[in-house]
Design a protein around this motif. Structure first.
Motif, PDB file in Angstrom:
ATOM      1  N   CYS A   1       0.845  -1.205   0.000  1.00 12.30           N
ATOM      2  CA  CYS A   1       0.000   0.000   0.000  1.00 12.30           C
ATOM      3  C   CYS A   1       0.876   1.248   0.000  1.00 12.30           C
ATOM      4  CB  CYS A   1      -0.876   0.008   1.249  1.00 12.30           C
ATOM      5  SG  CYS A   1      -2.103  -1.300   1.204  1.00 12.30           S
ATOM      6  N   PRO A   2       0.455   2.342  -0.618  1.00  7.65           N
ATOM      7  CA  PRO A   2      -0.902   2.604  -1.086  1.00  7.65           C
ATOM      8  C   PRO A   2      -1.227   2.099  -2.494  1.00  7.65           C
ATOM      9  CG  PRO A   2       0.419   4.559  -1.327  1.00  7.65           C
ATOM     10  CD  PRO A   2       1.306   3.538  -0.697  1.00  7.65           C
TER      11      PRO A   2
ATOM     12  N   ILE B   1       3.607   0.793   2.996  1.00 13.02           N
ATOM     13  CA  ILE B   1       3.265  -0.127   4.088  1.00 13.02           C
ATOM     14  C   ILE B   1       2.862  -1.474   3.490  1.00 13.02           C
ATOM     15  CG2 ILE B   1       1.642  -0.530   6.003  1.00 13.02           C
ATOM     16  CD1 ILE B   1       3.330   1.896   6.628  1.00 13.02           C
ATOM     17  N   LEU B   2       3.388  -2.552   4.067  1.00 13.34           N
ATOM     18  CA  LEU B   2       2.858  -3.877   3.735  1.00 13.34           C
ATOM     19  C   LEU B   2       1.721  -4.133   4.717  1.00 13.34           C
ATOM     20  CD1 LEU B   2       5.908  -6.263   3.175  1.00 13.34           C
ATOM     21  CD2 LEU B   2       4.653  -4.893   1.517  1.00 13.34           C
ATOM     22  N   SER B   3       0.582  -4.528   4.163  1.00 13.29           N
ATOM     23  CA  SER B   3      -0.599  -4.620   5.016  1.00 13.29           C
ATOM     24  C   SER B   3      -1.239  -5.994   4.926  1.00 13.29           C
ATOM     25  CB  SER B   3      -1.590  -3.544   4.553  1.00 13.29           C
ATOM     26  OG  SER B   3      -2.883  -3.806   5.019  1.00 13.29           O
ATOM     27  N   ASP B   4      -1.938  -6.345   5.983  1.00  9.21           N
ATOM     28  CA  ASP B   4      -2.809  -7.514   5.940  1.00  9.21           C
ATOM     29  C   ASP B   4      -3.758  -7.308   4.757  1.00  9.21           C
ATOM     30  OD1 ASP B   4      -4.123  -9.613   8.244  1.00  9.21           O
ATOM     31  OD2 ASP B   4      -5.400  -8.950   6.605  1.00  9.21           O
TER      32      ASP B   4
ATOM     33  N   VAL C   1      -4.686  -1.342   5.579  1.00 10.23           N
ATOM     34  CA  VAL C   1      -4.320  -0.041   6.131  1.00 10.23           C
ATOM     35  C   VAL C   1      -5.073   1.041   5.336  1.00 10.23           C
ATOM     36  CG1 VAL C   1      -2.269   0.169   4.619  1.00 10.23           C
ATOM     37  CG2 VAL C   1      -2.349   1.415   6.767  1.00 10.23           C
ATOM     38  N   PRO C   2      -5.634   2.048   6.021  1.00 11.11           N
ATOM     39  CA  PRO C   2      -6.321   3.113   5.287  1.00 11.11           C
ATOM     40  C   PRO C   2      -5.357   3.884   4.384  1.00 11.11           C
ATOM     41  CG  PRO C   2      -6.834   3.210   7.625  1.00 11.11           C
ATOM     42  CD  PRO C   2      -5.732   2.224   7.470  1.00 11.11           C
TER      43      PRO C   2
ATOM     44  N   ILE D   1      -1.381   8.531   0.992  1.00  7.13           N
ATOM     45  CA  ILE D   1      -0.412   7.813   1.823  1.00  7.13           C
ATOM     46  C   ILE D   1      -1.173   6.832   2.742  1.00  7.13           C
ATOM     47  CG2 ILE D   1       1.226   9.722   1.825  1.00  7.13           C
ATOM     48  CD1 ILE D   1       0.354  10.262   4.758  1.00  7.13           C
ATOM     49  N   CYS D   2      -0.427   5.904   3.328  1.00  2.61           N
ATOM     50  CA  CYS D   2      -1.041   4.968   4.284  1.00  2.61           C
ATOM     51  C   CYS D   2      -0.916   5.592   5.666  1.00  2.61           C
ATOM     52  CB  CYS D   2      -0.277   3.658   4.319  1.00  2.61           C
ATOM     53  SG  CYS D   2      -0.100   2.903   2.734  1.00  2.61           S
TER      54      CYS D   2
END
Ligand SMILES: Nc1nc2c(ncn2[C@@H]2O[C@H](COP(=O)(O)OP(=O)(O)OP(=O)(O)O)[C@@H](O)[C@H]2O)c(=O)[nH]1
Length: 680
Positions: free
Chosen positions: A518-519, A562-565, A570-571, A646-647
């Protein structure tokens, strides 16, 4: 940034408390590194101390030039150019071997050992360079530095950590889970991969311009998510993450990340370098090499600093530029040091280091006049302490360093402690979370063992620096939260795919997991992982990892992503509301005020979109709605707009990703907590 919270037993569902995070206020006289030119024209050689003044006479003795007869030939140090090897009856091949061994030895030992001794050692050990070197060093060893035949644990290369794709088989998530069920340890044959700890070379001045806003459009790749929805990671990880964590890590020493901060030249690298030497983490051979090389360029007093200042430019300029990394163990912890640069030019690198830390070690120079210039005259002592606090670090050790220059004066120590205590309280540190230690990084007093200095012993019987580090509380790792990892480096690995390095802020990552980048919202697969150069199948919140990603183009991933689930994402937004504390602005903040937003390792242009309310610093009550401007030390609610999505998270949801810092012209003007995220 898992640093802060637990120490105060706060749960993630707690709402934030402004007072708790920033303290009451920041004094009007708080100065934050004005980036005037005079500060940048820095000449460290002004303050050079001769190391011989501080080292005991038997420290790192140079080898006396002893001349020894070898079969009546008397090759000597002065006669290197015309060495007579005839008396040795060597074959042509042996002679070649001998010459190459001598070259290697001279690389390490310089000119301090005579050729005769070198030749004797090489011949005695049948041209085995390593054995010969060990013998020479052992004969030459000093009393107070342990000789280590092991390879130094400090990594001197600056290459990034790269998981070894060829050797480590890809293990599916289900395999990993089974492994965890039987509480196995990581594979024994974990291979050390490429050496090096270089952290985030590239973000000093700006974030790499990857085509985030050109190529994969933020929403256009959302279809990738379908894949994730069909195999959501959370379903695969059926075992309670906290049980996994205690199975994997329960018997290990806890990992603690310490960022070492302070004004330029406070002695941070020397202090840490000497501590590592005292703990036997640096071999005598390496130290001897640094001594010789630093002497050659007239900077012998930097010998210990070179343990952490690894690049040629850092050594020649005598300043730390990037975050140096090393590790050691205390009785209860495995400690990873992040040695941050002190110079104002490299604050973005310092912020990256601080962003990965659990606790901080603030180093101040006790020398008369030097403490004052670091603390009072626009130095970095205040700015660094404020920055790390704003990033969530709440536990601080303060090394009152170079106290040898004041003849271990108690009065000087007390003056410094008094001034710092007041300031640190205002910056939001609790008295009980701050410890002061008198020491000298150069002489090594009170680092690992209590000092022998009578002047110090007269008034100080407290802990050594190592004791203080051992007493830090390790923050709780939020392993049950949805996975988030902030990326602070992106680089090409040796095999297929590429690597991202960073800190896992929340949750767990397994080898084989599908994660969302992300993003840009592209799905990627975790091909391989390494922690401290050892490949691993699982990593937890709080770990610094290097992950090999597949399924995504390297140019679509950037520092600050960001690496996210993949399910609990992540917003992503370009507009959010934040509660700011304004430190130091030359021009009051008004609507449209342009800033550089620092969020984790991300640096992005932004502006203040709306001034919503001015708050009372102590109570948090609204004093005025829609103020026209914000001055020094004000607290306010504002809307911020970033030039690209952005995250970011609300502080009350994920503290690590809910903090921002605003900088203008090299000066930190405000820090804030994210209170609301607007969906575009
Ligand atoms: N007398 C004395 N000199 C010291 C001590 N510690 C460091 N120095 C000297 O101070 C100078 C700066 O030391 P460094 O360790 O490079 O300082 P630093 O804080 O790491 O510098 P930056 O990372 O560039 O901000 C060197 O000449 C050191 O030899 C100490 O305890 N006593």
């Amino acid at each position: 940034m898992a640093r802060h919270r637990n120490i105060r037993n706060r749960s993630y569902s707690d709402d934030y408390d402004y007072e708790d995070v920033y303290g009451h206020s920041v004094e009007d006289d708080v100065c934050l590194s004005p980036s005037d030119a005079a500060q940048f024209i820095y000449d460290r050689s002004r303050n050079q101390h001769a190391i011989s003044q501080f080292l005991e006479s038997d420290d790192i003795q140079e080898e006396p030039e002893i001349e020894v007869d070898v079969d009546n030939s008397r090759p000597s140090f002065e006669r290197r150019e015309s060495m007579d090897l005839r008396g040795l009856n060597l074959t042509e091949e042996d002679e070649t071997n001998l010459m190459s061994c001598l070259d290697e030895l001279r690389n390490v030992l310089g000119d301090t050992v005579s050729d005769t001794i070198l030749i004797q050692a090489v011949i005695k050990h049948k041209f085995d360079y390593n054995k010969a070197l060990d013998e020479i060093l052992n004969n030459n060893k000093r009393d107070n530095i342990k000789v280590s035949t092991e390879k130094p644990k400090i990594v001197i290369d600056s290459a990034p950590i790269i998981p070894n794709l060829d050797k480590a088989p890809i293990i599916s998530t289900s395999t990993v889970d089974k492994t965890i069920l039987i509480a196995s340890k990581p594979e024994e044959n974990n291979t050390a991969v490429v050496k090096g700890f270089k952290i985030n070379n590239d973000i000093t001045y700006s974030r790499p311009q990857t085509p985030r806003d050109q190529s994969p459009a933020v929403t256009s790749r959302a279809d990738n998510l379908d894949e994730s929805k069909s195999t959501p990671k959370v379903k695969e990880n059926k075992i309670d993450p906290t049980i996994k964590y205690s199975n994997e890590r329960g018997s290990d020493k806890e990992h603690l990340y310490i960022v070492v901060i302070g004004h330029v030249d406070a002695g941070k690298s020397t202090l840490m370098g000497h501590l590592l030497c005292e703990l036997g983490e640096v071999s005598q051979r390496t130290l001897h090499k640094y001594e010789q090389e630093s002497k050659k360029i007239g900077k012998q007093s930097f010998m210990y600093a070179w343990v952490l200042d690894e690049t040629g430019e850092e050594r020649v300029r005598g300043i730390t530029m990037d975050v140096g990394k090393a590790q050691f163990e205390t009785k209860t912890k495995k400690v990873i040091i992040l040695d941050a640069p002190g110079h104002a030019d490299f604050i973005p690198n310092m912020i990256t280091g601080a962003g990965q830390a659990d606790v901080a070690l603030l180093v101040v120079d006790a020398t008369r006049g030097e403490f004052e210039s670091g603390f009072e005259l626009g130095g970095q002592t205040r700015e660094h302490a404020l920055l790390v606090r704003s990033l969530g670090v709440s536990q601080l050790a303060v090394a009152v360093n170079k106290l040898d220059t004041t003849n271990w004066s108690q009065e000087r120590f007390n003056v410094i402690v008094k001034k710092l205590k007041l300031f640190l309280k205002q910056a939001g540190y609790k008295d009980s979370d701050v410890t002061f230690v008198p020491c000298s990084g150069l002489t090594g007093d009170n680092l690992v063992k209590p000092s022998n200095e009578a002047e110090l012993l007269n008034w100080y019987t407290g802990p050594t620096l190592l004791d203080v580090i051992d007493k830090f509380n390790v923050p709780e790792r939020p392993v049950s939260k949805p996975m988030r990892m902030s990326i602070n480096d992106v680089y090409k690995g040796t095999g297929s795919g590429f690597c991202v390095a960073g800190r896992i802020e929340n949750g767990i990552v397994n080898k084989g997991d599908k994660v969302l980048v992300c993003p840009s919202k592209e799905m990627a697969e975790v091909r391989n992982m390494a922690i401290n150069e050892l490949s691993t199948n699982i990593a937890f919140a709080g770990d610094q990892v290097a992950i090999t990603l597949a399924g995504v183009e390297m140019q679509n991933v950037s520092i600050g992503y960001i690496l996210s689930d993949s399910v609990y994402q992540v917003p992503v937004t370009s507009r959010f509301e934040a509660r700011l504390v304004v430190f130091n602005v030359k021009v009051p903040i008004t609507k449209g005020y342009p800033v550089l937003l620092h969020h984790q390792s991300l640096i992005e242009s932004a502006h203040i979109r709306k001034l919503k309310a001015l708050l009372n610093k102590s109570t948090g009550e609204t004093i005025k709605k829609k103020p026209r401007c914000l001055g020094n030390n004000s607290v306010a609610v504002v809307d911020i707009e970033v030039c690209r999505p952005i995250c970011i998270e609300r502080y009350k949801d994920v503290k690590e990703l809910g903090r921002v810092m605003l900088r203008v012209a090299g000066v930190t003007i405000a820090a804030g907590l994210v209170t609301e995220i607007y969906t575009d």
